[in-house]
Design an enzyme around this catalytic site. Structure first.
Site, mmCIF file in Angstrom:
data_model
loop_
_atom_site.group_PDB
_atom_site.id
_atom_site.type_symbol
_atom_site.label_atom_id
_atom_site.label_comp_id
_atom_site.label_asym_id
_atom_site.label_seq_id
_atom_site.Cartn_x
_atom_site.Cartn_y
_atom_site.Cartn_z
ATOM 1 N N ASN A 146 0.814 -1.227 0.000
ATOM 2 C CA ASN A 146 0.000 0.000 0.000
ATOM 3 C C ASN A 146 0.846 1.276 0.000
ATOM 4 O O ASN A 146 0.488 2.258 -0.653
ATOM 5 C CB ASN A 146 -1.013 -0.026 1.145
ATOM 6 N N GLU A 242 4.055 -4.777 12.422
ATOM 7 C CA GLU A 242 3.237 -3.586 12.167
ATOM 8 C C GLU A 242 2.065 -4.060 11.326
ATOM 9 O O GLU A 242 2.208 -4.286 10.124
ATOM 10 C CB GLU A 242 4.066 -2.538 11.394
ATOM 11 N N CYS A 276 -3.087 1.337 6.788
ATOM 12 C CA CYS A 276 -3.317 0.760 8.106
ATOM 13 C C CYS A 276 -3.895 1.820 9.034
ATOM 14 O O CYS A 276 -4.603 1.518 9.972
ATOM 15 C CB CYS A 276 -2.014 0.212 8.664
#
Ligand code: NDP
Length: 515
Positions: A146, A242, A276
């Site tokens: 992303n 993460e 995220c």
């Protein structure tokens, strides 16, 4: 994007454009042997790289700033071609953060990683105590699609500054950016092995986790994060995860509503919602719920969707599978009673375009509420009051980011301190992730560990404790023989628990003399 066999030992990624659906090229998938060779080269280079003084390491890495300036437009175009994101996003969210981090670390890193004197303890009179840090060795950086540039380059730079060498495994979804990262590190003239890039798919990532690196820094989904952690447990080596998020935005009745609506539109639709830290649950206090929805609808209607050459605000969805998730979430929400105020459909053109989508009356039993959507959906939830918003925000498996919107800053801080997540912005959205001085990371299923800021350097080093004595005395109060120590030790214990430092010292001397 597809993996195809090209000969007995060679598989390739066939990369297709998220904008047009055309094939853009083929990229070899690294085999287990190639991954192991890359790790071996990184291990070979490690002693020489760590021996370079930190200021020099930073100066070498900072050459990257010149290259980024010279090739800014070309790099932005290649990242946009790979991901579909607007050129503005490619510069703003991918390239711009890198010089910001380099400049920040140029000032901070030598101080953060320097040896530190530790205050004296009455238990160890006259001794000198230090903490020092040393690099771990070879760090595997496994990154998602992303933000394929910055989510690989920033952790890699942090690890390199701390004295490690790095093997990067970019996502198969964005191999063009993977190649670009390889070129960029080559262009700054590092010795071979200091940074290795292994292109490939999930199997390549798995090979890397099995190749006995010294730490794995992983950014991606919870499911893959679990696999990475299980692989790390075999050696065992440290791992930092993460992972995803389902970020809450809390709009209080006294919020600057127009700003909040603009913030929600940008924070939820930036990068087509594939973040995220995207705004994925918007809680609005009942008295301003209707007004906020009107304002947000106005903002969403203004969002221009298109390719990088169309001056768009929002591009296509990068990963075809993600489109299916978005469609499923919208369908499920509507079946369960949510109201569709805008969007909710694919855009009729080639590529993976989906309209920015605004849903109201969203409830916690909907997939759009429980699961990460990672797409251009803004789900709005009416809450009675701030208490209910805090409770709902915290009642979720994820805990990455959140934002609070109120004109009363002290109230904002008070709400922030009750949210179970790694970072909170007040009257702002998403942006804390780009502040080089602020640590970044999640709690609960959003992962653990922190990077960026001082923590981002400390997470790539081991800590060594040093305790030194000048060697002037023949013995120590605690050493053998124990025979007659008991009385003096009890007195020392009592003195210490009462904070009587001189008395403690006196009884330690008695203990020494008792031998
Ligand atoms: P994935 O978990 O699918 O992939 C992440 C990386 O892991 C990719 O490089 C992938 O390779 C690789 N990988 C796949 N299988 C394995 C394996 N068995 N062992 C080792 N590596 C493997 O995530 P996505 O790429 O789909 O990224 C989206 C997710 O990332 C979302 O959940 C998002 O929230 C999260 N994310 C978290 C961020 C954070 O900082 N907290 C930031 C950005 C995203 P390949 O793609 O080639 O299969």
């Amino acid at each position: 994007m597809q993996i195809v066999e090209r000969g007995p030992e060679r598989r390739v990624i066939v990369k297709t454009s998220p904008i047009t659906g055309e094939v853009l090229g083929e990229f070899p998938v690294a085999t287990r042997e190639e991954v192991e060779a890359a790790v071996a080269r990184a291990r070979e280079a490690f002693p020489r790289w760590r021996a370079i003084p930190i200021e020099e390491r930073i100066a070498i890495l900072s050459r990257m700033k010149e290259i980024l300036r010279a090739k800014r437009d070309e790099f932005a175009r290649r990242i946009s071609e790979d991901t579909g994101k607007p050129l503005v996003d490619s510069i703003m969210t991918e390239l711009l953060v890198v010089p910001a981090f380099l400049d920040h670390y140029a000032k901070r890193a030598p101080k953060v990683l320097a040896r530190k004197r530790v205050p004296a303890s009455p238990l160890f009179p006259g001794k000198i105590a230090y903490i020092e840090y040393f690099p771990m060795g070879v760090i595997a950086v496994i990154s998602p699609w992303n933000f394929p540039f910055q989510l690989a380059v920033v952790p890699a730079l942090s690890a390199l500054i701390a004295g490690n060498t790095v093997v990067i495994k970019p996502s198969e979804v964005t191999p063009i950016t993977g190649e670009l990262i390889r070129e960029l590190f080559q262009a700054i003239g590092l010795e071979r092995g200091v940074v290795e890039v292994v292109l490939g798919d999930g199997s390549t990532g798995a090979f890397l986790t099995e190749a006995k690196v010294d730490k794995i820094f992983f950014t991606g989904s919870v499911a893959t994060g679990r696999r990475v952690m299980a692989a790390a447990a075999k050696h065992p080596i440290p791992v930092e995860l993460e992972l995803g998020g389902k970020d809450a935005m809390i709009v209080c009745a006294d919020a600057p509503l127009e700003r909040a609506a603009r913030g929600a539109a940008w924070g939820g639709l930036l990068n087509c919602g594939q973040m995220c830290t995207s705004v994925e649950r918007i809680f609005v206090e009942a008295p301003v719920y209707e007004r906020f929805l009107e304002l947000l609808l106005e903002e969403v209607k203004k969002v221009k969707v298109g390719g990088p050459d169309e001056g768009a605000d929002m591009g296509p969805i990068t990963f075809p599978k993600q489109l299916e998730t978005v469609e499923r979430h919208v369908r499920d929400a509507l079946e369960k009673g949510a109201k569709l105020l805008f969007g909710g459909h694919r855009i009729d053109r080639p590529g993976q375009f989906y309209a920015p989508t605004l849903l109201s009356d969203v409830r916690p039993d909907m997939a759009v509420y429980t699961e990460e959507s990672f797409g251009p959906i803004l789900p709005v939830i009416r809450v009675r009051d701030v208490e209910e918003a805090i409770q709902l925000a915290n009642q979720h498996e994820y805990g990455l980011n959140a934002s609070v919107w109120t004109r009363d800053l002290q109230k904002g801080f008070a709400i922030a301190s009750r949210l179970e997540c790694g970072q909170v912005t007040i009257n702002d959205v998403v942006s804390s992730v780009a502040h080089p001085g602020l640590p970044f990371g999640g709690v609960k299923s959003s992962g653990f560990g922190r990077y960026h800021g001082d923590e981002g350097l400390l997470s790539f080093v081991h800590t060594r404790a040093l305790l030194a004595d000048r060697g002037w005395l023949k013995t120590e109060p605690f050493w053998f023989p124990y025979r007659r120590k008991y009385e003096a030790l009890r007195d020392a214990f009592d003195a210490m628990t009462q904070g009587k430092v001189l008395n403690t010292l006196y009884h330690f001397i008695r203990m020494m003399q008792s031998g």
